[in-house]
Design an enzyme around this catalytic site. Sequence first.
Site, PDB file in Angstrom:
ATOM      1  N   LYS A  83      14.288 -68.562  20.108  1.00 17.54           N
ATOM      2  CA  LYS A  83      14.383 -67.466  21.077  1.00 17.54           C
ATOM      3  C   LYS A  83      15.553 -67.749  22.009  1.00 17.54           C
ATOM      4  CE  LYS A  83      10.771 -64.761  23.311  1.00 17.54           C
ATOM      5  NZ  LYS A  83       9.458 -64.826  23.948  1.00 17.54           N
TER       6      LYS A  83
HETATM    7  O1  G3P Z   1       7.154 -63.223  25.801  1.00 17.47           O
HETATM    8  C1  G3P Z   1       7.909 -62.236  26.376  1.00 17.47           C
HETATM    9  C2  G3P Z   1       7.134 -61.115  27.027  1.00 17.47           C
HETATM   10  O2  G3P Z   1       6.184 -60.602  26.145  1.00 17.47           O
HETATM   11  C3  G3P Z   1       6.594 -61.402  28.395  1.00 17.47           C
HETATM   12  O3  G3P Z   1       5.699 -60.470  28.854  1.00 17.47           O
HETATM   13  O4  G3P Z   1       3.890 -59.857  30.404  1.00 17.47           O
HETATM   14  O5  G3P Z   1       5.531 -61.616  31.087  1.00 17.47           O
HETATM   15  O6  G3P Z   1       6.207 -59.231  30.969  1.00 17.47           O
HETATM   16  P1  G3P Z   1       5.326 -60.281  30.410  1.00 17.47           P
END
Ligand code: G3P
Length: 215
Positions: A83
């Site tokens: 990533k």
């Molecule tokens: O892993 C990346 C993403 O899905 C993070 O989500 O909930 O922290 O905005 P969030």
Amino acid sequence: MQLFLDTASVSEIRTMWEIGILDGVTTNPTLVAKEGRKFEEVIREICALGVPSVSAEVVATDTEGMLREGRHLRGVHPSIYVKVPMTTAGLRATRILAGEGTRVNMTLVFSATQALLAAKVGATYVSPFIGRLDDQGQDGMELIRDILEIYRRYSFPTKVLVASVRHPVHVLQAAKLGADIATMPYAVMEKLAAHPLTDSGLARFLKDWEKVPKE
Ligand code: G3P
């Protein structure tokens, strides 16, 4: 459509993996920090479960550092996708890593033009964060629609991985649009299977079954 868990919790991943509905896992530094365990140890355990796609993020911000970390991570296990953040350093690193055969998941994508660039440098996945866009009053799903339109128009092979999913409706909308993957917290994946009418229906069936003469 593939369903991924967005977590670094090995027990959560094991549960969904054993049910048989899990296609992959995405992690990020925040999720790894929540576990209070060493990054590589966690990643190795997740891969050992047999999950075929496990995204592990670099933390360097310069291209050289990203390349160093990315090359190391891809050697940890064949299921690893590296990533890389959507920055100019990240684009440069992605082009090189992809050229070496490494599968890159470009993360922190918030616009269709960023997604276009991710595809141009050969990212395997692009991760638009829809929940964070919704949080600030933009329609995250509109971004998914735009990216899918662009990728289809030019036949880019990059897969759209809908990230920052907050609830089952996000998964439903992503599926209707034809997104390749949605990654979500454990609680959201649990909700995909649940319905109160299923629970009450089952309770009624079991109660009525008691009235059926046995032997
Ligand atoms: O892993 C990346 C993403 O899905 C993070 O989500 O909930 O922290 O905005 P969030």
